[in-house]
Design a protein around this motif. Structure first.
Motif, PDB file in Angstrom:
ATOM      1  N   LYS A 313       0.848  -1.190   0.000  1.00  0.00           N
ATOM      2  CA  LYS A 313       0.000   0.000   0.000  1.00  0.00           C
ATOM      3  C   LYS A 313       0.887   1.245   0.000  1.00  0.00           C
ATOM      4  O   LYS A 313       2.044   1.200   0.421  1.00  0.00           O
ATOM      5  CB  LYS A 313      -0.907   0.000   1.224  1.00  0.00           C
ATOM      6  N   GLU A 314       0.318   2.358  -0.429  1.00  0.00           N
ATOM      7  CA  GLU A 314       1.092   3.601  -0.452  1.00  0.00           C
ATOM      8  C   GLU A 314       1.631   3.955   0.923  1.00  0.00           C
ATOM      9  O   GLU A 314       2.765   4.413   1.059  1.00  0.00           O
ATOM     10  CB  GLU A 314       0.245   4.765  -0.997  1.00  0.00           C
ATOM     11  N   GLU A 438      -0.945   6.859 -13.089  1.00  0.00           N
ATOM     12  CA  GLU A 438      -2.267   7.458 -12.871  1.00  0.00           C
ATOM     13  C   GLU A 438      -2.948   6.932 -11.608  1.00  0.00           C
ATOM     14  O   GLU A 438      -3.872   7.543 -11.092  1.00  0.00           O
ATOM     15  CB  GLU A 438      -3.178   7.199 -14.080  1.00  0.00           C
ATOM     16  N   ASN A 439      -2.484   5.788 -11.108  1.00  0.00           N
ATOM     17  CA  ASN A 439      -3.092   5.215  -9.904  1.00  0.00           C
ATOM     18  C   ASN A 439      -2.497   5.770  -8.616  1.00  0.00           C
ATOM     19  O   ASN A 439      -2.973   5.451  -7.519  1.00  0.00           O
ATOM     20  CB  ASN A 439      -2.927   3.691  -9.902  1.00  0.00           C
ATOM     21  N   LEU A 440      -1.444   6.575  -8.736  1.00  0.00           N
ATOM     22  CA  LEU A 440      -0.756   7.084  -7.557  1.00  0.00           C
ATOM     23  C   LEU A 440      -1.403   8.380  -7.075  1.00  0.00           C
ATOM     24  O   LEU A 440      -1.940   9.152  -7.865  1.00  0.00           O
ATOM     25  CB  LEU A 440       0.722   7.332  -7.866  1.00  0.00           C
ATOM     26  N   SER A 441      -1.302   8.621  -5.764  1.00  0.00           N
ATOM     27  CA  SER A 441      -1.825   9.869  -5.205  1.00  0.00           C
ATOM     28  C   SER A 441      -0.983  11.046  -5.687  1.00  0.00           C
ATOM     29  O   SER A 441       0.164  10.883  -6.117  1.00  0.00           O
ATOM     30  CB  SER A 441      -1.790   9.813  -3.680  1.00  0.00           C
ATOM     31  N   ALA A 442      -1.529  12.239  -5.602  1.00  0.00           N
ATOM     32  CA  ALA A 442      -0.809  13.434  -6.045  1.00  0.00           C
ATOM     33  C   ALA A 442       0.475  13.634  -5.240  1.00  0.00           C
ATOM     34  O   ALA A 442       1.520  14.017  -5.796  1.00  0.00           O
ATOM     35  CB  ALA A 442      -1.710  14.665  -5.914  1.00  0.00           C
ATOM     36  N   ASN A 443       0.405  13.352  -3.947  1.00  0.00           N
ATOM     37  CA  ASN A 443       1.607  13.504  -3.116  1.00  0.00           C
ATOM     38  C   ASN A 443       2.698  12.513  -3.504  1.00  0.00           C
ATOM     39  O   ASN A 443       3.889  12.841  -3.513  1.00  0.00           O
ATOM     40  CB  ASN A 443       1.256  13.327  -1.630  1.00  0.00           C
ATOM     41  N   PHE A 444       2.291  11.276  -3.814  1.00  0.00           N
ATOM     42  CA  PHE A 444       3.269  10.260  -4.231  1.00  0.00           C
ATOM     43  C   PHE A 444       3.884  10.653  -5.573  1.00  0.00           C
ATOM     44  O   PHE A 444       5.097  10.538  -5.776  1.00  0.00           O
ATOM     45  CB  PHE A 444       2.598   8.898  -4.301  1.00  0.00           C
ATOM     46  N   GLN A 445       3.065  11.133  -6.486  1.00  0.00           N
ATOM     47  CA  GLN A 445       3.578  11.573  -7.782  1.00  0.00           C
ATOM     48  C   GLN A 445       4.602  12.696  -7.607  1.00  0.00           C
ATOM     49  O   GLN A 445       5.667  12.696  -8.241  1.00  0.00           O
ATOM     50  CB  GLN A 445       2.429  12.046  -8.676  1.00  0.00           C
ATOM     51  N   PHE A 470       4.197  13.468   1.313  1.00  0.00           N
ATOM     52  CA  PHE A 470       3.916  12.060   1.052  1.00  0.00           C
ATOM     53  C   PHE A 470       4.198  11.204   2.278  1.00  0.00           C
ATOM     54  O   PHE A 470       3.470  10.232   2.547  1.00  0.00           O
ATOM     55  CB  PHE A 470       4.741  11.571  -0.149  1.00  0.00           C
ATOM     56  N   CYS A 473       1.598  10.154   5.152  1.00  0.00           N
ATOM     57  CA  CYS A 473       0.634   9.039   5.066  1.00  0.00           C
ATOM     58  C   CYS A 473       1.257   7.710   5.487  1.00  0.00           C
ATOM     59  O   CYS A 473       0.623   6.655   5.366  1.00  0.00           O
ATOM     60  CB  CYS A 473       0.080   8.925   3.645  1.00  0.00           C
TER      61      CYS A 473
END
Length: 496
Positions: A313-314, A438-445, A470, A473
């Motif tokens: 998970k992220e 595209e599946n990643l959160s904005a913070n992860f990107q 990031f 989380c």
């Protein structure tokens, strides 16, 4: 590699095993004060590079197309040169540890890599165009670049060796003999430099006795389980009778070590590094000709086991990134660079603790056979490592970004490519594509954006990333324990 300075690091990479080679090969030969500058150019008709040694040229042409060489000639030339350098480094004598590097060591390494092409061409008449001991596969039509773009999805030791077999065998031997010699030096000066650079065995043993624990390791430790053996020693789990703790120990037979001075240097370095996110050195013991090095034992195995078998998970990825960044920031504060951040070098405890290692023997403890064939390959390398531009601490930040991709995808970019082709793609393409972007959160990107900037000036520092949103989380480390157990069950691994 690890935090030692200048000559100690560099000498380790290129130390020659004096007892196993014919000394005359380097005592007498072509003049070493002849320096020949070779210009690599691009053929306007074929689009392919010219001016490289013939064995290098053949290797390059099997894996990088004419169009790619035409489009990115500098990347192609840098890739093949760095690949040959990596082969030399891997064929150096046994390395008891794999300590971190300093920027001074990198500067010296830069000079050695830059001299590589001149040295090779200065001795081109000795190259292996006579196919002396050479595999006939190299020139076979079926081995052209168009048929050798990728490797099998799960490379084996055999397939990796087959790729390296494309190199002229005698050319590699010749390179290993020549490496480390200054073109401007005479044999006499060279010999004096080597003699003055090393301590006698008696002096080394005396220094080791001073820094080692006086306990008899054969009495203090109970050997519990053998974990592996390498060129420089045997690794096993042991129980410390003083507190009943379990530790990882490497038993190094000093009579088999050609560079005992390097071991002394590295023990001194290890004693000076201690951090909650590093696999820490505990103690060293000397018993006659055997040196026992005790390190923390991480019973959860490597992060590689988890990323290849379990979806993370992220929040779990964020937790691993945070812990790894804390180790990186600590090393950077000490003026050292890890230079080999990847999941293989991140070890886990069953409680979810995350610790970074880069001491070579630790790989024996947790190494997966398929991944061990990948040692020295470039998949996590920053572009500037290959091109040697602005090479410094931020290479670790790039590698962390690639390791984050590992945690998303299960493997780093270009893993199915040959090492040489991967080097070319890193140098030519720069930032790799992330399939599930595209599946990643904005913070992860944004976190990945800051890790994977090709322009080093734009890339974040480890300290800056530790303050990135990031990481807010991040889940508790104990949530990694079920992933570790699941991976161990699938892989039939345990460290009891």
């Amino acid at each position: 590699m690890t935090g030692r300075s200048g000559r100690g690091v560099f000498g380790k990479l290129f130390a020659k095993k004096q007892s196993n080679r014919d000394e005359r090969a380097t005592e007498i030969g072509m003049p070493t004060n002849v320096k020949q500058h070779i210009h690599v150019s691009k053929n306007s008709e074929t689009g392919m590079l010219e001016g490289l040694p013939s064995s290098w040229q053949r290797l390059l042409n099997t894996q990088i197309t004419p169009a790619e060489q035409h489009e990115n000639p500098d990347a192609a030339a840098a890739a093949v040169k760095f690949h040959i350098y990596t082969i030399k480094k891997e064929k150096a004598p046994n390395e008891p540890f794999k300590p971190f590097v300093t920027e001074q060591a990198i500067t010296e390494e830069d000079l050695e890599i830059e001299k590589l092409l001149d040295k090779k061409n200065a001795h081109q008449s000795q190259d292996s165009d006579l196919s002396f001991g050479q595999s006939s596969e190299e020139d076979a039509p079926g081995e052209s670049y168009s048929h050798r773009q990728t490797m099998p999805a799960q490379p084996t030791k055999h397939s990796m060796k087959k790729k390296d077999a494309m190199m002229d065998l005698t050319a590699i031997v010749e390179d290993l003999t020549m490496i480390g010699h200054e073109p401007e030096e005479s044999p006499i000066l060279r010999k004096k430099e080597i003699a003055n650079a090393t301590l006698t065995d008696e002096e080394i043993y005396e220094e080791l006795r001073k820094i080692c624990n006086k306990d008899d390791p054969y009495v203090r430790f109970e050997r519990a389980k053998d974990l592996g053996a390498g060129a420089s020693g045997v690794v096993f789990v042991a129980i410390d009778s003083k507190d009943n703790s379990r530790v990882a120990i490497k038993d190094i037979d000093l009579t088999k070590q050609s560079r005992k001075d390097l071991i002394l240097n590295e023990i001194n370095v290890l004693k000076g590094f201690n951090h909650k996110n590093l696999v820490n050195f505990l103690d060293a013991f000397l018993s006659y000709d055997h040196l026992w090095v005790a390190m923390e034992l991480l019973d959860g195995g490597s992060l590689t086991d988890v990323v290849t078998e379990v979806v993370m998970k992220e929040g779990q990825i964020a937790a691993v990134c945070r812990e790894t960044l804390q180790a990186i920031a600590f090393l950077h504060s000490k003026g050292t660079i890890h230079r080999d951040i990847k999941s293989d070098n991140v070890l886990l405890g069953m409680d979810g603790s995350v610790k970074v290692t880069d001491f070579g023997f630790c790989a024996n403890i947790v190494g997966d056979e398929k991944r061990q064939t990948m040692v020295g390959t470039p998949y996590w390398m920053a572009p500037e490592v290959v091109t040697r531009k602005q090479y410094g601490k931020k290479v670790d930040v790039w590698s962390l970004g690639i390791m984050a991709i590992e945690m998303i995808e299960g493997e780093p970019p270009y893993m199915k490519e040959t090492p040489l082709r991967a080097l070319y793609l890193i140098a030519a393409v720069g930032r790799p594509k992330i399939p599930r972007w595209e599946n990643l959160s904005a913070n992860f990107q944004d976190f990945l954006d800051k890790c994977l900037q090709v322009d080093v000036d734009l890339r974040a520092t480890a300290d800056e990333l530790l303050a990135h949103p990031f990481l807010e989380c991040a889940m508790e480390l104990r949530t990694l324990t079920p992933l570790i157990k699941a991976a161990q069950k699938i892989l039939h691994k345990n460290y009891d």
